[in-house]
Structures are given as structure tokens and as C-alpha cells.
Design an enzyme around this catalytic site. Sequence first.
Site, mmCIF file in Angstrom:
data_model
loop_
_atom_site.group_PDB
_atom_site.id
_atom_site.type_symbol
_atom_site.label_atom_id
_atom_site.label_comp_id
_atom_site.label_asym_id
_atom_site.label_seq_id
_atom_site.Cartn_x
_atom_site.Cartn_y
_atom_site.Cartn_z
ATOM 1 N N LYS A 188 39.655 19.213 23.599
ATOM 2 C CA LYS A 188 38.702 20.071 25.058
ATOM 3 C C LYS A 188 38.518 20.737 25.437
ATOM 4 O O LYS A 188 40.174 21.609 25.669
ATOM 5 C CB LYS A 188 38.223 18.588 25.850
ATOM 6 C CG LYS A 188 39.156 18.146 27.214
ATOM 7 C CD LYS A 188 38.249 17.100 27.909
ATOM 8 C CE LYS A 188 39.219 16.751 28.721
ATOM 9 N NZ LYS A 188 38.804 16.017 29.714
ATOM 10 N N TYR A 216 33.763 46.730 44.903
ATOM 11 C CA TYR A 216 32.128 46.369 45.532
ATOM 12 C C TYR A 216 31.997 45.809 47.336
ATOM 13 O O TYR A 216 32.752 45.397 47.840
ATOM 14 C CB TYR A 216 31.819 45.537 44.833
ATOM 15 C CG TYR A 216 31.014 45.921 43.404
ATOM 16 C CD1 TYR A 216 29.747 46.165 43.002
ATOM 17 C CD2 TYR A 216 31.864 45.133 41.959
ATOM 18 C CE1 TYR A 216 29.686 46.703 41.885
ATOM 19 C CE2 TYR A 216 31.222 44.671 41.224
ATOM 20 C CZ TYR A 216 30.759 46.049 40.848
ATOM 21 O OH TYR A 216 29.906 46.563 39.490
#
Length: 812
Positions: free
Chosen positions: A482, A706
Amino acid sequence: MWTLKEIADICDGQIHGGDRSVEFFVTDSRRIHNPQRTIFVALKGERHDGHLFIENAKNSGVASFIIDDSKFIKGESSFILVKNSLDALQAIASRHRHTFNYPVIGITGSYGKTVVKDLLTRSLKSLYHIVKSPRSYNSQTGVPLSILDMGPEHDLGIFEAGISKPGEMAKLARIINPNIGIFTTIGQAHDEGFADRQEKILEKALLFENSEVLIFSRDNEDIHSNLTRLYGHTDKLIADWGYVNDSFLHIIEKTESRSTNSITYCTGGKIHSIEIPNGSEYDFENYMFLITTLHILGVDQKEIGELLDKSNQPAVHLEFTRTNYGKGLLVDIGPIDGPSIRTGIEQLKSLVEHQGITVILSGHEGSPVANDRRIREIAQACLDSQVVYIGARPKALSESIPNLRSFLSNEEFDESIHSILDPQKAILLVGEWSPSIIALLSRLQEKSHQTTVTINMTSLVHNLNVYRALIPEETKVMAMVKAFAYGSGEAEVAKLLQYHKVDYLTVAYPDEGVTLRNGGVDMPIMVMNSSIPEYEVLVENELEPELYSLLTLEAFIDHCEQNSLKGYPVHVKFDTGMHRLGIDPTDIDRVIQIIKNTESIKLVSVFSHLFSSDSADLSLSISQINRFEKLKASLEKEFDDVLFHILNSSGISRLPQATYDLVRLGIGLYGYSGDIEFRKNLLPVLSWNTVISQVKKVKAGETVGYGGAFVLKEDKMIAVIPVGYADGLSRKLGNGVGSVYIDGSKCSFIGNICMDMSMVDVTDISSLPGDKVELIGDNISLEEMAASMGTIPYEVLTSIPPRIKRHYIFNG
């Protein structure tokens, strides 16, 4: 070529059927390339019986067999009945080895065997015609199969030998019988099979009983003390290397620069200087084994320098990648020979669904493919494949492969590439390193992001076998694929697991299962979480649902009955304490009643999930197991042939009393275990790398990234790398929390992590655009990155998105 009578005489066997001539020995019915000249050796192991695949081999056209169970003697085939098939194979290989007098190098040790073998091969290929172990064929089966590749056209053999318990090396020593022995290092691998480290060293050292020369590190005290005590009084040449003055090769000085190590050493009374690539301490040790071996072989100093340059050519061991010209591209940069081609074709079969294989042989001036035996082997290996040769081909190759398409150059091939390469076929590219094969590889590869994740499939199979060794032979294995196979790529991993005969696969959602079916995976797949509208998709793709509530149980039965289905396989989950998905144990009587009242479904398995099997205190897990035991007892009274399972990866290694009928292997398959001591047995599967995009100087007082929150207190050199939080790199790693590894040093992230980029501090190193950057690998572990992120390894692995291209390699 062997006759069956010759083989029977060697292994004291009895022939049933006519005498035949054979050339190839195989132990896997999926690896048959020339059936008329192949003999299938049926081996019995702890978890398999090769006799059960005799019919498969017959269907492929094989008519000769070595067996140790007489009840399989049937039909018109020829059989050699022996006491033990593995012993017979080893005896045949031992006899074959002793028909050749050229030197053989035998390599053992816990780590580095394959790396040293490949360094030697790349260095010596211009001086010798070398036969070597394919990949990491160093086991009780792999060694004899490797030795059987020896031929009169070779003049040097290089073989690995690996063991996992006492009593194994003496058998391998009789087969390899090396003239020159190399003991690389000793580590924790297979410690569980030995009483202590000394017993393991002495067992490995048995490989060198008849060797004339023994090479090892003088600075490894455990190896040095045991080997000198064992062989120091014999007439063997002890060719140790190290910093100790009396070493055969005494390292006087090692000076490191950005890209190289300059080494001054003394051997044979002469002082030499040489340069090797700068890398890890393991890399340095591997090069010292190479240099010492070159001196033993009598290579002069000037030529050693030239040969080291050849050893630095990058090796690619069966790397699988995407291509726009077919179903997949497998690359093996190495000798063009039959064993290499056969191995590549086998791996392609395990990796991708295809409608045939195109083998591209990239030759160049000096490629050693021109002797008759090698050409015959190449032709036989390519028997069922389309073959393309690029370069000045040997005439005999055209005669042996009638449909061979040949081109003198990459440019000539490129003009016809679309008409030659069938998009429904897989591609195998084989050839010695040269600028032309690198250019061809670049042409064939799908262009991708500069950031790549590499999945070591050999390590994944190693981890699978580590867990298999912990469970009874009859216990089945369900592998979790998975979440993109924990970041490793579900289709490729699933195909490999299917090839290695895992019993079940598990995915989280139906669309993951559909992806596997579309990729050619046809084994049972359990789906952990599916909604009622998705039941039709499950049935269309033969996916087996996990039913975790009375509602899902009744709803799926309704779906099956409405579609007139009978005996559809399902798995029922009970909640024994985690309180996530699962039926309450108090509802067991209702579950039994519902299932017994319908013929539309078949109860395949019943399970529960441990939520603290990696905790120091196992009391909660034991309580869950006790609750599950009660459920199991009730269900066994009502249903036959139901598989019961509760163990996950940590449970397999820590709670063997609850193995039951099946175990579920998750993150352990990918190299991680919460059990720190047990983790030493596993190999990391995933590595994550990128490159520097730009390097710039930023002055004190300026900000980086940023928000402007990171203000430089001093001038810094900043490297920008093309990976950010959209690539799975957590923002928590920014502002000095996490690091990458560049040019031998850890470099901290600086400023905030951006979406597609991030910045690192390279002030203390010399770095350039294009330099490699390690995010996870030999120097920054998965666990280290997870700790820096304040999370668990599961999250790190599953956060790397599919937009980062996966490359798949097979090496040791």
C-alpha cells in the site's frame, strides 16, 4: 557440453531414460533460455521443493533432470536420481572448477564482496578474460552455478562466497578453490547463525584453506588476529594492507582533497603514490583491496594508475528505469556475455508485464565478444528475443543470430529507433562502459526530475528472506504494498514479490489493486478499505476485500448474491484493542451466523492488528493475542481452511508464539524495524538523491528563503537544490534542523523549505552546480531524517510522491 552419463558418474547418480547432451544447469524453471541444452536441478529447501516445478520445466522444453525423489520419474524425459540434488550440483561444479588452471580469486566477508569483485572486474578487463559471479551469486546454490560459467576462453575467475551458518564454507571452498583469497570485513550480517564473531570469522576463513595468497586489512584486529593464528604458520603469502609498519602494503600517508584521496604507500621495498576517488571509509577500504590485489597479480605501478581510472567508470548493476520506447528499460553496464543477458532477461520477467524483450548490445572497439564460445552463449541467451547490435559486430555473431539487426553507431540506430523498438516489449541494454553506451542510455531513458529515488531490489529480497527465516516453512507471507509500496513503487515491487512467491499482497484501496492488475500482477490481493460503491471494481479485478464491520460484511454478501457469485474470497478483521477498523469481538456469533447462511463468499482469513508490537513493553500485544486466540478457537469450530494472522513486521521478530498461518510483512520489507537490535539484520532499500542547481554567496545581514525570518550573521555560500515540500521534504527540516550530505560533509538546510526547492549551507565545502546531494543514503539514514522531522520512518517513505522518478537496481 556434458553427457548425462558424465554427470551421473560425478555425482554417483542413476540414469533413468536415454543419455543426452546438456550445457546449462538451472535451478529455477523461470530461468530457462535454451531448453534443449538445459538440465533442471530440482532442489529442496526449507520453503520450497524444486521437484514441484519439473512439469513447468518440461513445458518449457527441458528433457533432462537431476532429482532426489524417485516418484517424479515419469514420461519420456531423462532423469539422474541422486541422494541429494544440491550435493550433486556442488560436486559437478567442483569437478568443473578443477579442469581449469588459471588463477581464481575468492572473496568473502560480511560486506563489500560484490563491490570489490566489480572493482577488480572493471580494472582488469583489459588484461584478462574474466569469469565472475553474476550479481551476488554467493550462496550454496549461487556459487556452483557461477563456477559452471567457467570456460577455456577465460584466464581469470573472480567469485564471491557468502555463508549464514557453520558448515557452509567448507563446501564452497571445495568448489571455488581460490588461489588468491580476499577477506573484506566482518560485521553483524548473519550474526544470529553463529555463537560469536570469532566463530563467524573462522568459518569464513575456511575458504582460503588451499589459497596461496591471503589479502585482508591489517587494521581490522578481529580479522588479523584470527587469520594470522590460523594461517600465519603456513607458506601462504599474507598480503595484508594497513597503517601498521610491517603490513605487506604499508599506508604511509593519506591526504584528502575535494574529489580524491592521495595515498602514499610502501610495498616490496618501494614507495608509491596513487590517487583514488574520495568517498566513505568503506570506499577507501575497497580500493585498498583492489590495489593490493593488483600488486599480487604483478601489475606494474604505472599500469595500476591506468587500471584505477578504469575502475572509476560508473558501474550499473541491472538498473530498471522507465523508457518512452517500451514497457521498461533494464541496464547492465558490464561484459556482453550469456550469463549477463540471461540474468537481465530473468529480472525483466520479474519486473514488468511485456510482450517480448528487445536485447540491445552496445559494442565498442576492444569489446571482448569475438570468441566462439562467448558468441554461442550470447546467441543462446537471446534465443527468444529481438536482438540489436550497435558497433562493429563480429562476423560470427551475425552467423549465430540470423535475425540480428546491426548498426555501426548510435546515430545510425537513432534513425530507425521507432521502427525497431516495439512499445509493447521491454528493453535490455547490455555493454561495457563507454561514452557511446552512456549516450545510448540517455537517449532511451525517460527524461525525469533531477531528484531521484533509487530502490535496491536485492536488499528488498534480502529483507524478505530475513523474515522468512523466522517463521515456520508452512506459514504464508502477506506483503504490504500500500501507499505506493511505502514509497518504493507498487507495481515494480509487487511484480518482484510475485516472482519470489509471496503468498498475498495487500493494498489500502481498490485503485491501488487495479494498478497492480493492470501491471500484470495476478496473485491474490487483499484490499484493506473499500466502500460499497467500489465492490463492483473489486470483483471485476478479482480483489479480495477486508470486511471490518457487520455493515461491510452484509453489504458485500448482498453484492455477491445480486451478481450470482459463489465462494468469493473475503478476509474478516476483528478489533482486539487498536480501535480503528475491525468488528467487535462480542459480535463473533453474529459473524459466524451471517457467513454460514450464505454460499456467496468464502472466508479465506481472519485477522487483527497489533498496535504496540514495537514497544519495549509487549504486555498490550500479548493481551491482544489472547483475545485473538479466543476468537480463533470459536471460528475454528465452525470453518475449515481459514488462515489466521495477527503479526506485523515487529511482531514477526518479537512474538513468534503468534505466527499462526500467515504473517503480514510491512515496513520491515523496506529495511526498517522498531526493534533496534533486529534492525541490524535488515538492509536499507531506498536512497534519495538530487543535485545542486545553483551556488551563490549571500552577505551577512541578508535573509534566505520565504518570510525573511532567517537572517545571516555572517557571509555564507548557499546551494540551491531542486527538491521541496512538494517532493516530500518536510518544512520542519528548514532553518538548520535537517541536513543533506554533499562532498563528504553534512550541510544544514538554511531558511524555510520551499515547494520545489530548498537551500543548504555549503560555506565550509567546495561545491558546484551538478554536484550530487544525498537526502537519504549511506550517510543520512531514514531514521535520522525521520528524527529531524519529528516523525516516524513510515511518514518519510510514504511522503515522497510519484513525481520523483524511481530507479530500480539489483546489486549486492
